[in-house]
Design a protein around this motif. Structure first.
Motif, PDB file in Angstrom:
ATOM      1  N   VAL C 114       4.884 -19.279  56.555  1.00 11.49           N
ATOM      2  CA  VAL C 114       5.171 -20.393  57.358  1.00 11.49           C
ATOM      3  C   VAL C 114       4.433 -19.976  58.677  1.00 11.49           C
ATOM      4  O   VAL C 114       4.742 -18.731  59.256  1.00 11.49           O
ATOM      5  N   VAL C 117       6.103 -25.000  62.704  1.00 15.53           N
ATOM      6  CA  VAL C 117       7.309 -25.829  62.367  1.00 15.53           C
ATOM      7  C   VAL C 117       7.383 -26.963  63.739  1.00 15.53           C
ATOM      8  O   VAL C 117       6.722 -26.825  64.591  1.00 15.53           O
ATOM      9  N   GLU C 121      12.372 -30.072  61.969  1.00 20.10           N
ATOM     10  CA  GLU C 121      12.414 -28.949  60.829  1.00 20.10           C
ATOM     11  C   GLU C 121      13.486 -28.005  60.997  1.00 20.10           C
ATOM     12  O   GLU C 121      14.386 -27.713  60.191  1.00 20.10           O
ATOM     13  N   GLN C 133       9.572 -25.956  54.923  1.00 21.35           N
ATOM     14  CA  GLN C 133       8.343 -25.663  53.831  1.00 21.35           C
ATOM     15  C   GLN C 133       8.822 -24.770  52.807  1.00 21.35           C
ATOM     16  O   GLN C 133       7.850 -23.897  52.383  1.00 21.35           O
ATOM     17  N   THR C 134       9.768 -25.013  52.146  1.00 23.08           N
ATOM     18  CA  THR C 134      10.332 -24.496  50.896  1.00 23.08           C
ATOM     19  C   THR C 134      10.857 -23.052  50.917  1.00 23.08           C
ATOM     20  O   THR C 134      11.375 -22.401  50.320  1.00 23.08           O
TER      21      THR C 134
END
Lengths: 594, 261, 273
Positions: C114, C117, C121, C133-134
């Motif tokens: 990542v 962001v 989020e 983002q999982t």
């Protein structure tokens, strides 16, 4: 009223009583002043809202005051963690003690003895840091979890921390089980394992109970290691969820707590924690009283007379359960030894590299932070705390073992209060020091405050360990002295006390260990600064506090290396203290045997 | 400092016990004891376990004061001094009425310090005086030759018999007038026992010795007078030869002839 | 023999005592002392400034680290020379001087995939445990009362504009640490790269990775031009009535001078020039 003459004897007795009663005073002072400081919190939040509220969000102004300060999840967290770690740690410790006393090969015995003593002295912050830097990353890898904060990590480390304390006391009480119990059982045809687990272990149950009380006290009061590992999230305790305990919340937030309600609320948590300890101690006192006379009141069974009928008995061999227990004690002892050695090895290997001359003794200030001030502060705190605690502790111990009528109400009360004092979590002592010495007496945050606070912390250690060695002096020696016409005071100081000297020195070393490892009680009483103390009125950080400082302060270069280096120093200190104890004990033994 | 004086013992008896009762809590351990201990004699007290003989001997220098719930009526006199009188000085009593216990109880000090402890208690600090007392006491206990080269070693390293003789020497160090011995040989082997018996015979020349013993032969061998105790009562006291040959009381006879106890 | 041991122990204690006393006084010199107390967020910067200043001036600057409110209270009571606060101060009898601006950096492990962001989020992760983002499924927060948490909670908002600080409790995946150092070391050691945290920009180093927020990198420039939204002031305060002693005044002047501000920039904070 009988006229009591003001003789040397009576004066001495009065002084000893006063020393003994000091513990009562100390406990009352702690309870009173913590309550006094928490009253604003209870009044504004409401006692039940505080105790049973489930939301802890002190700074959240969108909620009404009554709903912001709920500590119920913390209480659950503390209780859960204490139960799990005392259960695990207690089992580990008792089996280890059994192994050391009954199964350990003679050559290995001193090694184990040293190991247990060494590990009892390791500061909790070192264990916590080990958990943070070794155990948690390992758990993340093993269990494929996002983070390892939670009950499991905390339990594992905390139970390991409890092992040395509980094991050494259990070991002592097992060793004091008279040899003729052992021989008597063997003579009936019991196997060694049966004798050990069915005769010796039950015979030492009071000592083991005491060990577990200490374990519970340590678990409930454990702050720094726990704070590293629980994660302090807004959850109820679960294996891998960050949760809060009462102690961790206090130390976590005290630094920034200042508004009218946050600090009183944190002190109030300390007060609730104290209530827990008081209740636990009362329960245990009741349990102790019950089992002092043999026989079980709950399951009392009347024995029927056989009326002359003679049954035929079939005799057979039993004891396989005890054989399993025996094997278990071998395994557990080995496991404990390996784990504890690993902790020490891990920290030393990681830390030795950071031990440069400059880091140890260089000038510490704004430009760089070194350990030089910490050495001085630690020495100053040890000195003053012991100067205060020793006379009080030895005096109280003398009263308890030489003057007190065993079983009188006054003695029971004193013992209860000493147990209570020793169970009071160090973070609560920290709060008390901050509130009482710092604010009410106006001493402020400095080494004097820290030393006073620590003298209270080590007082029970000094009393108990001195009392223990005093009671071990055989009565026949006192009789011998009295029969020659010696006075009580002379008997105590010339015959009894010198024999307890090794016990007193041991208590001094235990106290030094406790002081060196203490951090929770010092951060908010003596301060955490990197400057050389200018005297007892300046702030100063001891070695353990420095470790906390390195870990938490911003902008320190190579903080992790410095933490490990400090941890290595702490372990070396403990090592040296232990060698000292052994040397002293050996010297004493040689002297008395020659 | 006030000097500790000896008791004046003018009459025939060093110690007299008059109508003495003793209770431990509600249990009466001694009942109406009346007896006189003649000066420079060795008096033995015999009887089965629990008969009160040890209790009595402990009362003679008030070691029973240490026992909680112990209550005494009647009078015990050393010479003419009532030792349970409020004015009686306890250190003075115990200095002059020494005691040797059932099990040897040397202090955890050197042999020398063990002997010197008593004199030091009573203010003798001069090294050469102490040396003299140590030597005299050890010689008095017939063990000077054995320990003169190890005076500075711990007393706990001596053998049981040596320890007990050291305890006797320690008792002698303060020059007692009466020496109480509570089964002094019960924890020792026959050879050590023999040595101590010899010692007792020597000691009674200069002081009054009172001994509790379990061993009738011992009483027979060394005692001038013997008293028989049963269930808290003094049944009979007489010259040893009389007690062992013509006891007046049947109970004494039973005990001595092994029909009981 | 016991006396020997006793005297041995006693003399050891005495030696230790005198040792302490000697060492204690050895630290003494004639320098004027400046007492500064307050926010632990400001103190690393203040320490760097003090170290620089002590090189050329014979003063001894003592910094007691606690929190903004202590700094403010002690300034009011005249207990310190300067108080440090990592937030805006509105007190009638205090004079406030901004010495730097700090950005709050959102950080993850260097191994994380990542890199960018949004505020929403972050909000969803901290409030409800919704993965970012999982890959990021856990988070570390600072404790109640921390200036950094205060700033972070104030600046992070949900898509509906609700502030993070208004929540009564955080998601179950959030743990709480009370020190920047701990946050950083936990994230740095978290090789699974699934934990997020936030620290002062001045404490950033290469052990952790700072995330872009809505495409904007956490740099001093972006904070200064206002495009990086997570920022807060670093202030020093003093009692207006008590004023400043010449020594303190000189130090404050140094902080605000070019040399002082150079230290600010060098440490990763944003200057106020």
């Amino acid at each position: 009223m009988r006229n009591v003459a003001l003789t040397k004897e009576n004066v001495a007795k009065a002084v000893f009583i006063a020393f003994a009663a000091f513990s009562i005073l100390a406990v009352f002072a702690i309870v009173f002043f913590l309550l006094y400081q928490s009253i604003p919190a209870f009044r504004q939040i409401g006692f039940f809202n505080f105790l049973f509220g489930t939301t802890w969000a002190p700074k959240n102004e969108s909620l009404p005051v009554a709903e912001r300060f709920g500590i119920f999840p913390m209480i659950v967290g503390s209780v859960a963690l204490t139960i799990t770690s005392v259960a695990l740690g207690g089992v580990l410790a008792i089996f280890t003690a059994v192994f050391v006393v009954y199964y350990c090969p003679k050559k290995l015995k001193p090694v184990f003895h040293q190991l247990i003593n060494l590990l009892a002295g390791i500061p909790s912050i070192v264990y916590g840091y080990f958990g943070l830097t070794f155990l948690m990353p390992l758990m993340v890898k093993i269990f494929h979890i996002p983070q390892a904060y939670g009950l499991l990590s905390a339990t594992l480390i905390l139970s390991l921390m409890l092992v040395p304390t509980v094991a050494s006391i259990t070991k002592n009480s097992l060793e004091s089980v008279p040899m003729n119990y052992y021989e008597g059982a063997l003579a009936l045809g019991c196997s060694k394992n049966q004798t050990v687990f069915k005769v010796c272990l039950p015979a030492a149950k009071n000592g083991i109970l005491a060990a577990i009380i200490l374990g519970v006290g340590r678990a409930v009061g454990e702050t720094m290691a726990v704070q590293f590992l629980v994660g302090s999230g807004d959850n109820y305790p679960a294996l891998f969820l960050p949760f809060r305990t009462m102690t961790s919340s206090i130390v976590l937030e005290m630094g920034y707590a200042d508004d009218a309600l946050h600090k009183p609320a944190l002190v109030a948590i300390g007060f609730i924690l104290l209530l827990f300890i008081l209740v636990i101690n009362l329960c245990l006192a009741a349990v102790k009283r019950n089992d002092s006379i043999s026989g079980n009141k709950l399951f009392n069974r009347k024995v029927k007379e056989s009326r002359g009928a003679i049954s035929k008995f079939s005799w057979h061999k039993t004891g396989s359960a005890q054989d399993i227990l025996c094997i278990l004690s071998y395994c557990i002892a080995a496991l404990v030894a390996v784990m504890l050695l690993f902790v020490v090895g891990f920290v030393l290997i990681k830390g030795v590299g950071g031990l440069t001359w400059n880091f140890l003794f260089g000038k510490s200030g704004n430009a760089q932070v070194t350990l030089a001030p910490a050495f001085v502060s630690t020495g100053m705190v040890i000195l003053l705390a012991l100067l205060i605690a020793l006379p009080f502790g030895i005096g109280a111990a003398i009263f308890l073992s030489e003057y007190a009528k065993k079983g009188s109400r006054f003695v029971k009360i004193i013992n209860l209060f000493i147990d209570t004092l020793s169970g009071v979590p160090s973070v609560v002592f920290g709060l008390f020091g901050m509130v009482f010495f710092g604010n009410i007496l106006g001493i402020g945050t400095n080494l004097l405050n820290g030393s006073l606070t620590l003298s209270l912390i080590v007082l029970p250690t000094v009393i108990r360990s001195t009392e223990q060695s005093l009671t071990e002096v055989p009565d026949s020696m006192r009789e011998a002295s009295y029969a020659l016409g010696a006075s009580k005071v002379r008997t105590i100081f010339v015959v009894v006390l010198p024999q307890a000297l090794s016990g007193i020195i041991t208590s001094v070393i235990l106290s030094i260990g406790r002081i060196v490892s203490e951090s929770a009680a010092l951060i908010y009483t003596a301060g955490a600064v990197a400057y050389m103390p200018q005297g007892y009125f300046s702030r100063g950080a001891t070695l353990s506090v420095m470790m906390w400082f390195f870990n938490s302060a911003d902008g320190i270069a190579d903080a992790q290396a410095k933490c490990f280096a400090t941890a290595a120093i702490l372990i070396l200190c403990v090592l040296i203290l232990n060698i000292l104890v052994t040397v002293i004990e050996k010297t004493f033994r040689k002297r008395s045997n020659r | 400092m006030k000097a500790i004086e000896k008791f004046e013992i003018n009459g025939e008896y060093a110690l007299t016990v008059e109508n003495m009762n003793l209770w431990y809590g509600s249990f009466q351990a001694l009942k109406g004891i009346c007896m006189n201990f003649p000066k420079n004699n060795l008096t033995a007290m015999i009887g089965p376990s629990g008969c009160g003989k040890s209790t009595l001997i402990k009362s003679l220098n008030r070691m029973n004061d240490l026992v909680e719930g112990c209550r005494i009526t009647g009078t015990i006199k050393v010479g003419d001094t009532d030792i349970y009188d409020k004015k009686c000085d306890l250190p003075r009593l115990r200095k002059n009425v020494g005691m040797v216990f059932q099990r040897p109880n040397p202090l955890a000090m050197s042999v020398y310090e063990n002997i010197a402890y008593g004199p030091k208690t009573f203010g003798i600090k001069n090294r050469s005086m102490l040396d003299e007392i140590v030597e005299r006491s050890l010689k008095g206990a017939a063990m000077w030759e054995e320990v003169k080269d190890r005076l500075n070693k711990s007393a706990l390293g001596l053998s049981g018999g040596q320890q007990q003789r050291l305890c006797i020497a320690r008792a002698l160090s303060v020059e007692p007038q009466v020496l109480l011995m509570d089964e002094p040989t019960s924890a020792l082997d026959p050879i050590s026992t023999g040595k101590i018996e010899e010692l007792c015979l020597e000691l009674k020349k200069s002081m009054t010795v009172i001994m509790v013993t379990h061993n009738m032969q011992q009483a027979f061998r060394i005692a001038d007078k013997t008293a028989y105790f049963l269930l808290g009562e003094m049944i009979e006291m007489a010259d040893t030869s009389v007690i062992f040959s013509h006891p007046r009381d049947k109970r004494t006879d039973d005990y001595i002839n092994g029909r009981f106890g | 023999m016991n006396k020997k041991v006793t005297s041995l122990v006693l003399s050891a204690a005495l030696i230790a005592a005198t040792g302490c006393a000697v060492l204690g006084t050895a630290g003494c010199n004639e320098a004027v002392e400046i007492n500064i107390s307050g926010s632990s967020s400001v103190s690393p910067l203040m320490q760097a400034l003090a170290a620089e200043y002590e090189k050329t001036h014979n003063v001894s600057i003592v910094i007691n680290t606690s929190d903004s409110s202590t700094g403010i209270t002690e300034a009011k009571e005249g207990k310190n020379d300067l108080g440090m606060a990592s937030k805006a101060v509105k007190e009638d009898d205090l004079t406030t001087v901004q010495i730097a601006t700090d950005g709050v950096a959102v950080i993850v492990n260097t191994a994380s995939t990542v890199s960018d962001v949004t505020s929403a989020e972050i909000y969803e992760l901290y409030a409800n445990g919704t993965p970012v983002q999982t890959s990021i499924v856990a988070a570390i927060s600072r404790e109640e009362g921390s200036g950094t948490r205060d700033a972070f909670g104030d600046l992070i908002k949900s898509s509906e504009g609700k502030k993070l600080k208004e929540l009564s409790s955080l998601a179950s995946c959030v743990s709480v640490q009370n020190a920047t150092g701990t946050v950083k070391s936990v994230i740095a050691s978290n090789t699974a790269a699934n934990t997020m945290g936030y620290i002062s920009m001045g404490s950033l180093d290469n052990t952790v990775k700072a995330l872009k927020v809505k495409g904007v990198e956490a740099t001093a420039e972006n904070v200064k031009n206002g495009s990086y939204s997570l920022s807060r002031p670093f202030n020093v305060v003093y009692n207006t009535q008590k004023g400043l002693s010449p020594e303190v005044k000189a130090f404050l002047d140094f902080i605000l001078s070019k040399e002082g501000q150079a230290v600010v920039t060098a440490k990763g904070y944003v200057d106020v020039l």
